[in-house]
Design an enzyme around this catalytic site. Structure first.
Site, short mmCIF file in Angstrom:
data_model
loop_
_atom_site.label_atom_id
_atom_site.label_comp_id
_atom_site.label_asym_id
_atom_site.label_seq_id
_atom_site.Cartn_x
_atom_site.Cartn_y
_atom_site.Cartn_z
N LYS A 1 29.14 7.37 11.37
CA LYS A 1 28.95 7.76 12.77
C LYS A 1 27.70 8.60 12.98
CE LYS A 1 33.61 7.26 14.57
NZ LYS A 1 34.64 7.79 15.45
N LYS B 1 34.59 -3.56 10.37
CA LYS B 1 35.94 -3.52 10.94
C LYS B 1 35.88 -3.75 12.46
CE LYS B 1 36.73 1.18 12.33
NZ LYS B 1 37.63 2.24 12.63
N LYS C 1 36.61 -0.57 18.70
CA LYS C 1 36.44 -0.44 20.15
C LYS C 1 35.07 0.10 20.50
CE LYS C 1 39.92 3.25 20.21
NZ LYS C 1 39.68 4.41 19.38
P1 AMP Z 1 40.70 4.97 16.16
O1 AMP Z 1 40.49 3.85 17.09
O2 AMP Z 1 39.53 5.21 15.27
O3 AMP Z 1 41.24 6.22 16.80
O4 AMP Z 1 41.85 4.47 15.17
C1 AMP Z 1 43.22 4.58 15.49
C2 AMP Z 1 44.05 3.95 14.41
O5 AMP Z 1 43.84 2.54 14.35
C3 AMP Z 1 43.74 4.49 13.01
O6 AMP Z 1 44.95 4.57 12.27
C4 AMP Z 1 42.85 3.42 12.43
O7 AMP Z 1 42.91 3.37 11.04
C5 AMP Z 1 43.44 2.15 13.04
N1 AMP Z 1 42.41 1.11 13.17
C6 AMP Z 1 41.29 1.16 13.91
N2 AMP Z 1 40.57 0.02 13.79
C7 AMP Z 1 41.27 -0.76 12.90
C8 AMP Z 1 41.06 -2.06 12.35
N3 AMP Z 1 39.98 -2.78 12.67
N4 AMP Z 1 41.98 -2.55 11.50
C9 AMP Z 1 43.08 -1.84 11.18
N5 AMP Z 1 43.34 -0.61 11.66
C10 AMP Z 1 42.46 -0.06 12.51
#
Ligand code: AMP
Ligand code: TRP
Length: 328
Positions: free
Chosen positions: A111, A192, A195
């Site tokens: 990031k 990955k 969003k």
């Molecule tokens: P975040 O959007 O970074 O707040 O992630 C929220 C949760 O979703 C965390 O547990 C991440 O590890 C999971 N997560 C986010 N993107 C992915 C992805 N592409 N595949 C699997 N898990 C994800």
């Protein structure tokens, strides 16, 4: 009952990666554990957020938690910023951490890469996450694969605090799905699904319309060849789509492989789009009902009150052990 805590940032539209990697496990775990699920708005501001967007996204994530099946009668759903003890323990955890261990965090490196000035909050982000978890003495933390390193740090910090101050903090375990822990981008299976990707064709948002989902899946990149076979190292693109299929249709990847033996990518992708649409349509309908019902804020108020009861007790225990004069 064992405790579970997890959080998702309201920093954009939630994707199928969040759903498969994290939220599906939230829903499962609430049946057997005391669960705390929060919208981590204090984490979202580690990168600048437009105020109106932050407010809208925070409410949207809360409504999506409920739409996905989290039951506020079983689990506490709340905004991180409604429980100010998180920020206070976050500061304490920052003082217990070392620059070197924070510099090693790959999410920080990703990031901050290419930024001229790096926000300090981005650097100390994992110390606030450790506070989130330790303040509930959580046994399990359901997350996707990318959060493993933050969980390792949280475990180290818990042990460090216990040794240094004789606190009794629970050392938490990550709870990561076997397949789907890392759903990849539709346009590039080496990244990955996220969003924050500027290209919306790279992810499926949980609130994408059915036709948008169909279009994105039909355009998803696939490996050379035509065999629908699960082999993440040799066939990363199709394996990613197969993991999505399995989670949306509630099947094992081996069953998906068997079902498409002898068929090409075209037939598989067409069916995949329908499986994703079928999985998301009821969720989307519930989401719109919840947003219109006006019940959201009451649910968040109740969740925050439940969370604060536990959080304030742990914080008091930690401060006492550390030698703070407690208010009498
Ligand atoms: P975040 O959007 O970074 O707040 O992630 C929220 C949760 O979703 C965390 O547990 C991440 O590890 C999971 N997560 C986010 N993107 C992915 C992805 N592409 N595949 C699997 N898990 C994800
Ligand atoms: N860092 C997590 C992410 O980016 C979000 C998060 C914040 C979290 N606090 C947490 C996840 C506590 C689990 C537990 O996905």
């Amino acid at each position: 009952m064992k405790r579970v805590l997890s959080g998702i940032q309201p920093s954009g539209q939630l994707t199928l990666g969040n759903y498969i990697g994290a939220m599906q496990n939230f829903v499962k775990l609430q049946e057997t554990h005391q669960c705390f699920f929060m919208i981590v708005d204090l984490h979202a501001i580690t990168l600048p957020q437009e105020p109106a967007a932050l407010r809208e996204q925070s409410e949207a994530v809360a409504a999506l938690f409920l739409a996905a099946g989290i039951d506020p009668a079983q689990a506490s759903v709340f905004m991180q910023s409604h429980v100010p003890e998180h920020a206070e323990l976050g500061w304490i955890m920052t003082t217990a951490s070392y620059m070197g261990e924070l510099e090693r965090m790959t999410q920080y490196k990703d990031k901050s890469a290419g930024k001229e000035s790096i926000p300090a909050g981005l650097f100390v982000y994992p110390t606030l996450m450790a506070a989130d978890i330790l303040i509930y003495n959580a046994d399990l933390v359901p997350v996707g694969d990318d959060q493993k390193q933050h969980l390792e740090l949280t475990r180290d910090l818990a042990q460090r605090m216990n040794q240094r101050y004789d606190t009794e903090l629970q050392v938490p375990d990550p709870y990561i799905p076997q397949t789907g822990a890392r759903i990849m981008s539709l346009d590039d299976a080496s990244k990955k699904m996220s969003k924050s990707n500027p290209n919306p064709a790279s992810y499926i948002a949980l609130l994408d319309e059915p036709d948008v989902i169909r279009k994105k899946i039909s355009r998803a990149t696939t490996d050379s060849g035509r065999e629908v076979r699960y082999d993440p190292s040799e066939k990363p693109e199709i394996s990613n789509l197969m993991a999505i299929y399995a989670h949306c249709a509630n099947m094992q990847v081996s069953d998906v492989e068997r079902a498409y033996e002898g068929q090409g990518y075209g037939a598989f992708k067409k069916d995949l789009a329908e499986r994703v649409v079928e999985a998301l349509e009821p969720l989307q309908a519930r989401y719109h009902d919840i947003r219109q019902s006006g019940e959201l804020h009451g649910i968040l108020r109740k969740g925050a009150a439940e969370a604060r009861e536990v959080a304030s007790t742990t914080l008091r225990h930690i401060k006492d052990k550390m030698g703070f004069v407690l208010p009498q």
